[in-house]
Design a protein around this motif. Sequence first.
Motif, mmCIF file in Angstrom:
data_model
loop_
_atom_site.group_PDB
_atom_site.id
_atom_site.type_symbol
_atom_site.label_atom_id
_atom_site.label_comp_id
_atom_site.label_asym_id
_atom_site.label_seq_id
_atom_site.Cartn_x
_atom_site.Cartn_y
_atom_site.Cartn_z
ATOM 1 N N TYR A 41 0.838 -1.200 0.000
ATOM 2 C CA TYR A 41 0.000 0.000 0.000
ATOM 3 C C TYR A 41 0.875 1.253 0.000
ATOM 4 O O TYR A 41 0.674 2.167 -0.804
ATOM 5 C CB TYR A 41 -0.928 -0.015 1.217
ATOM 6 N N VAL A 42 1.860 1.284 0.873
ATOM 7 C CA VAL A 42 2.740 2.459 0.942
ATOM 8 C C VAL A 42 3.601 2.552 -0.314
ATOM 9 O O VAL A 42 3.806 3.641 -0.852
ATOM 10 C CB VAL A 42 3.605 2.412 2.218
ATOM 11 N N TYR A 43 4.075 1.415 -0.810
ATOM 12 C CA TYR A 43 4.875 1.429 -2.033
ATOM 13 C C TYR A 43 4.080 2.020 -3.193
ATOM 14 O O TYR A 43 4.603 2.813 -3.975
ATOM 15 C CB TYR A 43 5.351 0.008 -2.375
ATOM 16 N N LYS A 44 2.824 1.659 -3.278
ATOM 17 C CA LYS A 44 1.966 2.197 -4.350
ATOM 18 C C LYS A 44 1.839 3.719 -4.243
ATOM 19 O O LYS A 44 1.826 4.421 -5.251
ATOM 20 C CB LYS A 44 0.586 1.541 -4.290
ATOM 21 N N ILE A 45 1.771 4.218 -3.036
ATOM 22 C CA ILE A 45 1.637 5.664 -2.819
ATOM 23 C C ILE A 45 2.918 6.404 -3.193
ATOM 24 O O ILE A 45 2.872 7.474 -3.799
ATOM 25 C CB ILE A 45 1.251 5.961 -1.355
ATOM 26 N N ILE A 46 4.077 5.835 -2.841
ATOM 27 C CA ILE A 46 5.324 6.582 -3.030
ATOM 28 C C ILE A 46 6.102 6.184 -4.273
ATOM 29 O O ILE A 46 7.155 6.756 -4.544
ATOM 30 C CB ILE A 46 6.227 6.463 -1.783
ATOM 31 N N LYS A 47 5.620 5.221 -5.057
ATOM 32 C CA LYS A 47 6.407 4.732 -6.197
ATOM 33 C C LYS A 47 6.753 5.831 -7.210
ATOM 34 O O LYS A 47 7.783 5.756 -7.862
ATOM 35 C CB LYS A 47 5.724 3.558 -6.881
ATOM 36 N N ASN A 48 5.912 6.855 -7.319
ATOM 37 C CA ASN A 48 6.226 7.937 -8.257
ATOM 38 C C ASN A 48 7.353 8.835 -7.743
ATOM 39 O O ASN A 48 7.859 9.668 -8.481
ATOM 40 C CB ASN A 48 4.985 8.763 -8.576
ATOM 41 N N ARG A 49 7.752 8.668 -6.501
ATOM 42 C CA ARG A 49 8.871 9.429 -5.938
ATOM 43 C C ARG A 49 10.208 8.690 -6.095
ATOM 44 O O ARG A 49 11.250 9.225 -5.748
ATOM 45 C CB ARG A 49 8.626 9.722 -4.465
ATOM 46 N N ILE A 50 10.145 7.454 -6.587
ATOM 47 C CA ILE A 50 11.369 6.680 -6.789
ATOM 48 C C ILE A 50 11.949 7.067 -8.152
ATOM 49 O O ILE A 50 11.468 6.646 -9.193
ATOM 50 C CB ILE A 50 11.093 5.173 -6.705
ATOM 51 N N THR A 51 12.961 7.899 -8.097
ATOM 52 C CA THR A 51 13.567 8.445 -9.314
ATOM 53 C C THR A 51 14.594 7.461 -9.888
ATOM 54 O O THR A 51 15.024 6.528 -9.195
ATOM 55 C CB THR A 51 14.282 9.769 -8.988
ATOM 56 N N PRO A 52 15.000 7.673 -11.128
ATOM 57 C CA PRO A 52 16.080 6.842 -11.689
ATOM 58 C C PRO A 52 17.364 6.927 -10.850
ATOM 59 O O PRO A 52 18.089 5.947 -10.736
ATOM 60 C CB PRO A 52 16.285 7.419 -13.089
ATOM 61 N N GLU A 53 17.629 8.083 -10.257
ATOM 62 C CA GLU A 53 18.807 8.234 -9.413
ATOM 63 C C GLU A 53 18.704 7.349 -8.177
ATOM 64 O O GLU A 53 19.686 6.717 -7.766
ATOM 65 C CB GLU A 53 18.996 9.700 -8.989
ATOM 66 N N ILE A 54 17.522 7.299 -7.574
ATOM 67 C CA ILE A 54 17.307 6.431 -6.409
ATOM 68 C C ILE A 54 17.484 4.975 -6.813
ATOM 69 O O ILE A 54 18.167 4.213 -6.126
ATOM 70 C CB ILE A 54 15.921 6.690 -5.777
ATOM 71 N N ASN A 55 16.889 4.581 -7.926
ATOM 72 C CA ASN A 55 17.033 3.195 -8.380
ATOM 73 C C ASN A 55 18.495 2.851 -8.661
ATOM 74 O O ASN A 55 18.938 1.736 -8.389
ATOM 75 C CB ASN A 55 16.167 2.931 -9.610
ATOM 76 N N SER A 56 19.248 3.793 -9.184
ATOM 77 C CA SER A 56 20.663 3.561 -9.444
ATOM 78 C C SER A 56 21.428 3.333 -8.143
ATOM 79 O O SER A 56 22.258 2.414 -8.046
ATOM 80 C CB SER A 56 21.247 4.746 -10.210
ATOM 81 N N LYS A 57 21.167 4.158 -7.132
ATOM 82 C CA LYS A 57 21.810 3.998 -5.823
ATOM 83 C C LYS A 57 21.450 2.641 -5.221
ATOM 84 O O LYS A 57 22.315 1.945 -4.683
ATOM 85 C CB LYS A 57 21.378 5.103 -4.863
ATOM 86 N N VAL A 58 20.174 2.277 -5.310
ATOM 87 C CA VAL A 58 19.710 1.014 -4.752
ATOM 88 C C VAL A 58 20.399 -0.158 -5.448
ATOM 89 O O VAL A 58 20.891 -1.088 -4.800
ATOM 90 C CB VAL A 58 18.166 0.898 -4.845
ATOM 91 N N GLU A 59 20.461 -0.120 -6.765
ATOM 92 C CA GLU A 59 21.100 -1.213 -7.505
ATOM 93 C C GLU A 59 22.590 -1.308 -7.187
ATOM 94 O O GLU A 59 23.140 -2.408 -7.087
ATOM 95 C CB GLU A 59 20.879 -1.061 -9.004
ATOM 96 N N ASP A 60 23.248 -0.153 -7.009
ATOM 97 C CA ASP A 60 24.665 -0.167 -6.641
ATOM 98 C C ASP A 60 24.873 -0.865 -5.300
ATOM 99 O O ASP A 60 25.783 -1.679 -5.138
ATOM 100 C CB ASP A 60 25.237 1.252 -6.589
ATOM 101 N N ILE A 61 24.037 -0.553 -4.328
ATOM 102 C CA ILE A 61 24.151 -1.181 -3.006
ATOM 103 C C ILE A 61 23.833 -2.670 -3.090
ATOM 104 O O ILE A 61 24.540 -3.505 -2.526
ATOM 105 C CB ILE A 61 23.237 -0.476 -1.988
ATOM 106 N N LEU A 62 22.769 -3.018 -3.809
ATOM 107 C CA LEU A 62 22.408 -4.430 -3.946
ATOM 108 C C LEU A 62 23.525 -5.213 -4.637
ATOM 109 O O LEU A 62 23.831 -6.349 -4.237
ATOM 110 C CB LEU A 62 21.093 -4.572 -4.716
ATOM 111 N N ASN A 63 24.137 -4.627 -5.647
ATOM 112 C CA ASN A 63 25.244 -5.297 -6.330
ATOM 113 C C ASN A 63 26.448 -5.468 -5.414
ATOM 114 O O ASN A 63 27.149 -6.472 -5.470
ATOM 115 C CB ASN A 63 25.639 -4.538 -7.596
ATOM 116 N N GLU A 64 26.683 -4.478 -4.557
ATOM 117 C CA GLU A 64 27.791 -4.570 -3.602
ATOM 118 C C GLU A 64 27.523 -5.680 -2.583
ATOM 119 O O GLU A 64 28.417 -6.450 -2.251
ATOM 120 C CB GLU A 64 27.961 -3.225 -2.893
#
Length: 100
Positions: free
Chosen positions: A68-91
């Motif tokens: 429910y919360v993810y649906k509300i805030i998903k439009n705030r997840i920018t490409p920059e945020i996704n890039s940071k997240v993927e970098d951490i997950l890859n690490e």
Amino acid sequence: RPWALMAGRVATRPLLQFYYVMDDENTSTLDRVLIYAAIFYTILPMDFLPRAAYKFLGVLDDGVAMLYVYKIIKNRITPEINSKVEDILNEWFGVEYEMI
């Protein structure tokens, strides 16, 4: 990180996205409160539907709160945020390759 390694890459991704959305100065106070509430509801042992009594439904209500919360805030997840997240997950988990 230790919890993330136990939870796995897929379960860790939305929590990292939540973290970076909360860290963004453009995120409203209401969105921050919703994110904190969903995380606390998932972590706290007390639930609307207790896991011990309702088994699968007890786990499902935690997931519904997060979705429910993810649906509300998903439009705030920018490409920059996704890039940071993927970098951490890859690490933490190693590089994940997509099949073409």
